[in-house]
Write an enzyme that holds these catalytic residues in place. Sequence first.
Site, PDB file in Angstrom:
ATOM      1  N   CYS A  50      -5.614   5.235   1.129  1.00 28.65           N
ATOM      2  CA  CYS A  50      -4.851   6.348   0.559  1.00 28.65           C
ATOM      3  C   CYS A  50      -5.200   6.592  -0.898  1.00 28.65           C
ATOM      4  O   CYS A  50      -4.893   7.664  -1.433  1.00 28.65           O
ATOM      5  CB  CYS A  50      -3.348   6.075   0.688  1.00 28.65           C
ATOM      6  SG  CYS A  50      -2.801   4.558  -0.117  1.00 28.65           S
ATOM      7  N   GLY A 115      -1.526  -6.835  -0.543  1.00 34.45           N
ATOM      8  CA  GLY A 115      -2.398  -7.438   0.454  1.00 34.45           C
ATOM      9  C   GLY A 115      -2.838  -6.510   1.566  1.00 34.45           C
ATOM     10  O   GLY A 115      -3.615  -6.920   2.432  1.00 34.45           O
ATOM     11  N   GLN A 120      -7.370  -3.173   5.653  1.00 33.88           N
ATOM     12  CA  GLN A 120      -8.206  -1.976   5.598  1.00 33.88           C
ATOM     13  C   GLN A 120      -9.688  -2.338   5.530  1.00 33.88           C
ATOM     14  O   GLN A 120     -10.529  -1.653   6.111  1.00 33.88           O
ATOM     15  CB  GLN A 120      -7.781  -1.140   4.393  1.00 33.88           C
ATOM     16  CG  GLN A 120      -6.370  -0.564   4.550  1.00 33.88           C
ATOM     17  CD  GLN A 120      -5.762  -0.122   3.230  1.00 33.88           C
ATOM     18  OE1 GLN A 120      -6.162  -0.574   2.157  1.00 33.88           O
ATOM     19  NE2 GLN A 120      -4.776   0.754   3.298  1.00 33.88           N
ATOM     20  N   GLY A 192       4.852   8.757  11.599  1.00 33.42           N
ATOM     21  CA  GLY A 192       3.545   8.122  11.747  1.00 33.42           C
ATOM     22  C   GLY A 192       3.712   6.746  12.365  1.00 33.42           C
ATOM     23  O   GLY A 192       4.776   6.118  12.249  1.00 33.42           O
ATOM     24  N   MET A 196       0.038   1.705   7.904  1.00 35.90           N
ATOM     25  CA  MET A 196       0.944   1.862   6.766  1.00 35.90           C
ATOM     26  C   MET A 196       2.346   2.212   7.229  1.00 35.90           C
ATOM     27  O   MET A 196       3.339   1.686   6.704  1.00 35.90           O
ATOM     28  CB  MET A 196       0.410   2.949   5.830  1.00 35.90           C
ATOM     29  CG  MET A 196       1.203   3.106   4.545  1.00 35.90           C
ATOM     30  SD  MET A 196       1.003   1.727   3.412  1.00 35.90           S
ATOM     31  CE  MET A 196      -0.619   2.095   2.756  1.00 35.90           C
TER      32      MET A 196
END
Length: 613
Positions: A50, A115, A120, A192, A196
């Site tokens: 992001c 963390g 990712q 979502g 995340m």
Amino acid sequence: MSLLVVGLSHRSAPVSVLERAALSADAQIKLLQDTVAAEPAAEAAVLATCNRIELYADVDKFHAGVAELSTLLAQHSGVGLDELTPYLYVHYEDRAVHHFFSVACGLDSMVVGEGQILGQIKDALATAQELHTAGRLLNDLFQQALRVGKRAHSETGIDRAGQSLVTFGLEQLSSGAPVDAWIKGKRALVIGAGSMSSLAAATLARAGVAELVVANRTFDRAERLAALLAEQYGQRPVDQDDQDDPDVLARAVPMESVPDELTRADVVVSCTGATGLVLTADLVAGAVEGRTGAPAAERAADSDTDSVRSGLPPTSVGSEDGCPLDLSAVQQGSAVQGSTGFSVMGEAAVAGMDAATLEQHAAWVDNGTVDRREGRRTPEIDTDAVAALAAAAATLGRVPERRRPEPVAEVPRPLPVLSLLDLAMPRDVDAAVHRLLGVRLVDIESLAEASADAPMAADVDQVRRIVSDEVAAFDAAQRAAHITPTVVALRAMAADVVASEIARLDGRLPGLDDKQRGEITQTVRRVVDKLLHAPTVRVKQLAAEPGGAGYADALRTLFDLEPETVAAVSRADDDRRDDSRRDDDGVVFGGLDFGRENFDSNNFESAENRGRA
């Protein structure tokens, strides 16, 4: 070939540019494929989060690589190269490794020490492996970065230097109050179902929300996340110290139900991969109206200031005999500006006077005018300062404008009825929501501003030392690995020479029995092994030192090794590494293992020599 990284992050680019340059999953795949198809690059991996977009590649030319990678980033992000270039940063070789290890440890994150970046990085490696764009260098780099990040979190207190972006965002919404106390009993909506959003949902559940609703375009994913939350947090035992602590109720809804859920939610966290807005200002305003029964008005730009001014006491005396100022005119001007008084003492009163008037004003002030505000006396006037002002006025014709604003009292704001946390890039929530009364919005841009002054923990210095040590170890291992194919090719050539000489001996002495032939063969191999052992071990040590890359070329020249033979050994090693073991998350973890003394590519003996001598 050398490591090159070209990218932009919250440290180099404004959020508006990051938002426009955000890459979708399909765009990332296409970018990887186009990068390895380009001439300068042999391997490629994309780290897109992001607040950062970074393209890693193994290139054979620096300048050509920078130009090609920058062009590809611009093409696939949709931001013109001329506009994107000022925000790009470039790291090469050792500095690229150091940058990536710092990223893995959370030192380069918006919230230091978080963390989430490790997950990712693992996802980025898995994507590159699936597309076969990650070769020896990037596999080793990403795997080692994951180890370095885990080491930093396990050996230091870097977690105390910051927290996850979700937690930090919730702290901003709570305005400094403990998140657990602020969130307890509220209704939460999470839009979502990605990594995340899942982290946000788990954080809210642990904090004690009364109800948790998950909305996603793919309803099955929302259901799985809600079921997992219900299983982990829905039936938790009641704390003995707090018998009123309710169980968490988690449920899933389709995206079409978001407008209705907004009217019930107290806290909303949104992080989707949508390219457009998920929550418009009109939608949020309608949700507020649905909760309060009144339309959601926009904040007036000067409303706070006007309310403060109306409650302030007069700032000066109203009239004084002998004052050279036209008090009525000043008061009318002050009223037009919205203030209730003026000051006849100080720079605000004398600014703009000519020299003659200033002298009259100084003489009048010197007579001891008293400030009539209750309980306050006019401060002593510095006659030297007034004389200096008079001198300046004589030179310039008037006193320079140097106005200082009066202190403004803080206006208490009503508590918001709806708190929004937007963690998406590009944004999910319309920025115009900031202007709605009764709504508090925290997004990536406001998080970047809030985190700029975040305190750094002492453990950060320890993590930096770990990063430096690991970069040196990685570079040494890469240099040693660079010479390994040459050493293996040398061993193979020696084995061929031994086999050729034994065959020639059989032709000259056909009467040798098997035992005699075996003894002679073993003796010759031992001689060759002992002659090559010291040089190959030493050349490995020398190659691991800075500037040791030339030893491979020296070996090839001294022993007249064919470049094709060395390349064949390297390709065979790469094929062997592709079949390496995988960890539980499906990411290849073969190849270099710096936690062990030896690894496969360091075994210089040929297969037929193993276990002998």
